[in-house]
Each structure stands twice: as structure tokens, then as C-alpha cells.
Scaffold this motif. Sequence first.
Motif, PDB file in Angstrom:
ATOM      1  N   LEU A  30       0.835  -1.199   0.000  1.00  0.00           N
ATOM      2  CA  LEU A  30       0.000   0.000   0.000  1.00  0.00           C
ATOM      3  C   LEU A  30       0.870   1.249   0.000  1.00  0.00           C
ATOM      4  O   LEU A  30       1.882   1.321   0.689  1.00  0.00           O
ATOM      5  N   HIS A  31       0.450   2.240  -0.770  1.00  0.00           N
ATOM      6  CA  HIS A  31       1.107   3.548  -0.847  1.00  0.00           C
ATOM      7  C   HIS A  31       0.069   4.555  -1.314  1.00  0.00           C
ATOM      8  O   HIS A  31      -1.050   4.171  -1.688  1.00  0.00           O
ATOM      9  N   LYS A  32       0.399   5.851  -1.312  1.00  0.00           N
ATOM     10  CA  LYS A  32      -0.607   6.867  -1.602  1.00  0.00           C
ATOM     11  C   LYS A  32      -1.160   6.777  -3.018  1.00  0.00           C
ATOM     12  O   LYS A  32      -2.270   7.220  -3.278  1.00  0.00           O
ATOM     13  N   ASN A  33      -0.421   6.219  -3.942  1.00  0.00           N
ATOM     14  CA  ASN A  33      -0.899   6.079  -5.317  1.00  0.00           C
ATOM     15  C   ASN A  33      -1.497   4.701  -5.585  1.00  0.00           C
ATOM     16  O   ASN A  33      -1.681   4.316  -6.740  1.00  0.00           O
ATOM     17  N   PHE A  34      -1.800   3.973  -4.523  1.00  0.00           N
ATOM     18  CA  PHE A  34      -2.366   2.630  -4.649  1.00  0.00           C
ATOM     19  C   PHE A  34      -3.693   2.709  -5.396  1.00  0.00           C
ATOM     20  O   PHE A  34      -4.573   3.490  -5.062  1.00  0.00           O
ATOM     21  N   ASP A  35      -3.830   1.895  -6.423  1.00  0.00           N
ATOM     22  CA  ASP A  35      -5.046   1.852  -7.237  1.00  0.00           C
ATOM     23  C   ASP A  35      -5.602   0.435  -7.171  1.00  0.00           C
ATOM     24  O   ASP A  35      -5.108  -0.467  -7.860  1.00  0.00           O
ATOM     25  N   LEU A  36      -6.617   0.255  -6.354  1.00  0.00           N
ATOM     26  CA  LEU A  36      -7.181  -1.064  -6.124  1.00  0.00           C
ATOM     27  C   LEU A  36      -7.709  -1.681  -7.414  1.00  0.00           C
ATOM     28  O   LEU A  36      -7.450  -2.855  -7.702  1.00  0.00           O
ATOM     29  N   ALA A  37      -8.432  -0.914  -8.213  1.00  0.00           N
ATOM     30  CA  ALA A  37      -8.993  -1.447  -9.458  1.00  0.00           C
ATOM     31  C   ALA A  37      -7.891  -1.981 -10.373  1.00  0.00           C
ATOM     32  O   ALA A  37      -8.012  -3.062 -10.952  1.00  0.00           O
ATOM     33  N   SER A  38      -6.803  -1.236 -10.467  1.00  0.00           N
ATOM     34  CA  SER A  38      -5.675  -1.658 -11.296  1.00  0.00           C
ATOM     35  C   SER A  38      -5.039  -2.937 -10.750  1.00  0.00           C
ATOM     36  O   SER A  38      -4.689  -3.845 -11.507  1.00  0.00           O
ATOM     37  N   GLU A  39      -4.876  -3.001  -9.434  1.00  0.00           N
ATOM     38  CA  GLU A  39      -4.289  -4.194  -8.807  1.00  0.00           C
ATOM     39  C   GLU A  39      -5.172  -5.419  -9.024  1.00  0.00           C
ATOM     40  O   GLU A  39      -4.674  -6.502  -9.328  1.00  0.00           O
ATOM     41  N   LEU A  40      -6.485  -5.241  -8.876  1.00  0.00           N
ATOM     42  CA  LEU A  40      -7.402  -6.360  -9.085  1.00  0.00           C
ATOM     43  C   LEU A  40      -7.363  -6.835 -10.532  1.00  0.00           C
ATOM     44  O   LEU A  40      -7.407  -8.037 -10.814  1.00  0.00           O
ATOM     45  N   GLU A  41      -7.249  -5.891 -11.466  1.00  0.00           N
ATOM     46  CA  GLU A  41      -7.150  -6.251 -12.881  1.00  0.00           C
ATOM     47  C   GLU A  41      -5.848  -7.003 -13.150  1.00  0.00           C
ATOM     48  O   GLU A  41      -5.836  -8.022 -13.851  1.00  0.00           O
ATOM     49  N   THR A  42      -4.752  -6.520 -12.591  1.00  0.00           N
ATOM     50  CA  THR A  42      -3.456  -7.187 -12.754  1.00  0.00           C
ATOM     51  C   THR A  42      -3.506  -8.617 -12.219  1.00  0.00           C
ATOM     52  O   THR A  42      -2.921  -9.529 -12.814  1.00  0.00           O
ATOM     53  N   LEU A  43      -4.195  -8.801 -11.097  1.00  0.00           N
ATOM     54  CA  LEU A  43      -4.302 -10.130 -10.481  1.00  0.00           C
ATOM     55  C   LEU A  43      -5.399 -10.982 -11.124  1.00  0.00           C
ATOM     56  O   LEU A  43      -5.606 -12.126 -10.722  1.00  0.00           O
ATOM     57  N   ASN A  44      -6.114 -10.398 -12.094  1.00  0.00           N
ATOM     58  CA  ASN A  44      -7.195 -11.081 -12.791  1.00  0.00           C
ATOM     59  C   ASN A  44      -8.299 -11.515 -11.818  1.00  0.00           C
ATOM     60  O   ASN A  44      -8.863 -12.612 -11.939  1.00  0.00           O
ATOM     61  N   ILE A  45      -8.581 -10.627 -10.855  1.00  0.00           N
ATOM     62  CA  ILE A  45      -9.687 -10.858  -9.925  1.00  0.00           C
ATOM     63  C   ILE A  45     -10.882 -10.082 -10.466  1.00  0.00           C
ATOM     64  O   ILE A  45     -10.900  -8.863 -10.449  1.00  0.00           O
TER      65      ILE A  45
END
Length: 185
Positions: A30-45
Motif C-alpha cells: 500500500l502507498h498513496k498512489n495505490f489503485d485497487l482497481a488496477s491491482e485487481l485487474e493485474t491479479l485477474n480478480i
Amino acid sequence: MKTEKSYIRVYLTDLAAYNDGFLKGDWVELHKNFDLASELETLNIKSEFFISDFETNLNIHICEYAGMDELKQLGELVDAINDNDIDSGVADVIIGTEYNLNKAIEIIKDGDFMLYELNPYNNKGITDEDLDEALGYCLVEECGVLDDAPDFVKGYFDYQSYGHDVRSEMTGDYTKDGKYFVRLD
């Protein structure tokens, strides 16, 4: 002086895969530029997620169903702590005295606090009374409370009671490494 960077890592897990008996996910920092939607897409969730585990050197707990806003706030908190070179023990006290992450972030960013070094304590087996006495000595020396008092009077001064009274009146607490944090309002 700060010795290590603060961090929060969470294991984002695909809830649908988990319910089907598979552990699908990965660790993200986690960091200030954390983008949950992008992370979920990267993880294919593609469906719902939950946090099946977390790692941090801060004294916080992260709920397994924390949402996007809370994860973003926690990322901002970590960056504020690191950007302002705040020790994790001090950060723990700031977080512990605030019930609002945004307020804790604001205090850290604005530097709205004082930190008193209460050495030579190593905090092993040290009581609050010992720390109150150390705080009393520190404040008397720093503020010059007894500078004009004769030496024989200084021997009668109750540093422990003075430290306790000051601590009772201020918004602050002792850190795990024997410092005293005071929030300035």
C-alpha cells in the motif's frame, strides 16, 4: 532517528476462487498512489475480493473486508510516515491517539506534535512512574522551570508527579522506545 521504512502489505484474494477451494491472489504494497482497481485487474480478480493476510511494522489491524477507501487511506498513512521520517513507534502512538486515519495523516504531515527523548531508558521493566519521572526531568530541563530556584529547593521537586500531571493534561503517550509524544492542538 528512523531506522526502517514503514510498510503495509496485504494479500488480495479472489473471493469466488476461494469459495471454490482455490487460493488465488497476491501480495500488494500500500502507498498513496495505490489503485485497487488496477491491482485487481493485474491479479485477474474479476469478482469480489477480501484480504486474507497482511504484514506491517505498524501497530494496526486491517479488516479482511477493508474497502478501496480504507486501503487508500492506509497507503497515504504509510507514505506520510516515510516522507516525514517518522519512527514507527511514534507513528503507532499518533495512530493510537487518533480514531481517524485522516487526522493521523494530517498530524504527521503537518508536524503538529513534539517528541521528548526520555533516555537513558531502554523500556525493559520500566514503569509508567519511571517514565513520568523521566518526562518531568526532561520538561524541567527543557523549559527551565527551576532555573532560578536555589539548588537546595531543586532537591525537593517531585519530578515524577510533575511528569504525571503534565501527561494527564496533554494529548500524548509514551512510545515503545522511551520517548514521549505530545500532540499540539
